[in-house]
Design a protein around this motif. Structure first.
Motif, PDB file in Angstrom:
ATOM      1  N   VAL A 119      36.602  52.796   0.383  1.00  0.00           N
ATOM      2  CA  VAL A 119      35.273  53.416   0.491  1.00  0.00           C
ATOM      3  C   VAL A 119      35.205  54.530  -0.552  1.00  0.00           C
ATOM      4  O   VAL A 119      35.758  55.607  -0.369  1.00  0.00           O
ATOM      5  CB  VAL A 119      35.027  53.980   1.901  1.00  0.00           C
ATOM      6  CG1 VAL A 119      33.593  54.485   2.028  1.00  0.00           C
ATOM      7  CG2 VAL A 119      35.309  52.919   2.961  1.00  0.00           C
ATOM      8  N   PHE A 131      27.653  53.698   5.362  1.00  0.00           N
ATOM      9  CA  PHE A 131      28.966  53.477   4.765  1.00  0.00           C
ATOM     10  C   PHE A 131      29.176  51.999   4.435  1.00  0.00           C
ATOM     11  O   PHE A 131      28.830  51.126   5.237  1.00  0.00           O
ATOM     12  CB  PHE A 131      30.070  53.925   5.721  1.00  0.00           C
ATOM     13  CG  PHE A 131      30.116  55.407   5.946  1.00  0.00           C
ATOM     14  CD1 PHE A 131      30.796  56.225   5.069  1.00  0.00           C
ATOM     15  CD2 PHE A 131      29.473  55.974   7.028  1.00  0.00           C
ATOM     16  CE1 PHE A 131      30.837  57.598   5.271  1.00  0.00           C
ATOM     17  CE2 PHE A 131      29.492  57.345   7.243  1.00  0.00           C
ATOM     18  CZ  PHE A 131      30.185  58.163   6.360  1.00  0.00           C
ATOM     19  N   ASP A 133      31.625  48.673   3.822  1.00  0.00           N
ATOM     20  CA  ASP A 133      32.921  48.075   4.160  1.00  0.00           C
ATOM     21  C   ASP A 133      33.022  46.820   3.305  1.00  0.00           C
ATOM     22  O   ASP A 133      32.476  45.776   3.653  1.00  0.00           O
ATOM     23  CB  ASP A 133      32.973  47.743   5.658  1.00  0.00           C
ATOM     24  CG  ASP A 133      34.328  47.185   6.086  1.00  0.00           C
ATOM     25  OD1 ASP A 133      35.263  47.237   5.272  1.00  0.00           O
ATOM     26  OD2 ASP A 133      34.436  46.704   7.233  1.00  0.00           O
TER      27      ASP A 133
END
Length: 380
Positions: A119, A131, A133
């Protein structure tokens, strides 16, 4: 071999690794040099231009090991949103908030990221943090043996995780699958439909299997991803077929809807042969547009770094057009070995060069930077 030295007790990472050479951030009354595998380093500039390192800054002991080199600063509240990832220990991702006065809040571990994903960046909106992934994952064996620290997992379906900005735990975290969408750098994000839709704009790294060894085969295409929080539906639009990365916006629009993007043209990464300007609003007219509205190529054997937008009026940025400012970058001529600081008019159709400052030394390709007003530097 730093990981091995940590394991056998020869090296204390709480004192910092020392590189601090990825990016910069100004918040909480301090200027920081950042490296995502390390603690931030507070620095200041001497009157003669020399950089003075004050030391690593762990927020009075409240930050352990590392913090992202891409924190997001809300332009309205001056709050700082950040994260750290751990390539070895679970939880691999931890969400971080820092108050405008520079005081860090408690960590919020993200347990639903079950593999050590790489990340590098994230995005914020008015109410959420987003976020990625992605298919790039940390390689524990490589970290220990001194081999490749990251690898790719082609079987993995990339996801975007959405969590309220002020969440106190992970219970409201939601993950949305976005197949073959590998977001290394985020450009911006915002909310639409009274907060029911999240819009994320970012380059999607294609041919991810070549990312570690053949950057000339890797292409990044900027996409707009929409997440319907009510239905869970994810939709995507390509903004240009051109290979584009290392993009920026007018930072007054972080977390809110923006119109313009300035991106580098890789040749290949980390160097770029030019800069383009994109108009996001063209997606509202045509679902398959080429949103590029201006282009600047620097010429044979001339390569630039990441562009950065500087508004003409820092104190009244919303009183003028969003693109009322300059696009700046470092440029290096590999034939003459001369380096320059380039200043372009962001409103012109060809990103007209309005100033060229010759530099005494070269700035390596790939480093991120910021623009800081002299008045802010004088207050440090």
């Amino acid at each position: 071999m730093s990981i091995t030295r940590i394991i056998i007790g020869q090296f204390d990472p709480s004192n910092g690794f020392g590189p601090a050479n990825t990016s910069l951030a100004l918040f909480g009354g301090k200027l920081f040099a950042l490296y995502e595998s390390d603690i931030p380093y507070a620095i200041k500039l001497a009157p003669n231009g020399d950089i003075i390192t004050i030391g690593c800054h762990n927020f009075d002991g409240n930050l352990s090991i590392n913090m992202t080199a891409h924190p997001k600063i809300d332009p309205n509240t001056n709050e700082v949103f950040a994260f750290r990832y751990d390539p070895i220990l679970f939880p691999y991702l931890t969400y971080v908030r820092i108050h405008p006065n520079g005081v860090k809040s408690h960590d919020l571990p993200i347990f639903s990221m079950t593999r050590p994903s790489f990340v590098h960046d994230f995005a914020i909106t008015k109410n959420y943090a987003i976020f990625p992934d992605i298919q790039i994952e940390m390689n524990l064996l490589g970290l220990i043996t001194g081999g490749a620290p990251v690898g790719t997992n082609s079987r993995k379906v990339p996801r975007l995780g959405v969590i309220p900005r002020y969440a106190i735990d992970e219970s409201e975290m939601r993950w949305f699958e976005v197949p073959v969408f590998n977001m290394m750098h985020a450009i911006n994000a915002w909310e639409e439909d009274n907060g029911d839709t999240i819009v994320v704009i970012a380059p999607n790294i294609l041919s991810i299997e070549h990312f570690l060894k053949r950057l000339d085969l890797v292409h990044a295409k900027i996409e707009q991803v929409k997440i319907d929080l009510k239905t869970g539906r994810v939709s995507r639009n390509l903004m240009s077929k051109r290979n584009l990365e290392l993009a920026c916006i007018n930072r007054a629009y972080i977390g809110k809807k923006n119109k313009y993007i300035y991106a580098a043209i890789p040749d290949p990464l980390p160097k770029a042969k030019g800069v383009v300007k994109l108009d996001v609003s063209m997606l509202e007219i045509d679902q398959q547009p080429d949103c590029i509205v201006a282009t600047r190529i620097f010429g044979p054997n001339c390569f630039c770094s990441e562009p950065f937008f500087v508004p003409k009026d820092h104190d009244n940025v919303f009183a003028a057009d969003e693109d009322n400012g300059y696009v700046v970058c470092y440029m290096h001529n590999e034939s003459t070995r001369e380096s320059s600081f380039m200043v372009m008019d962001a409103k012109t159709h060809d990103l007209e060069i309005v100033a060229v400052v010759k530099l005494p030394h070269r700035v390596p390709y790939g480093f991120h930077g910021i623009f800081v007003k002299e008045s802010d530097l004088n207050m440090l």
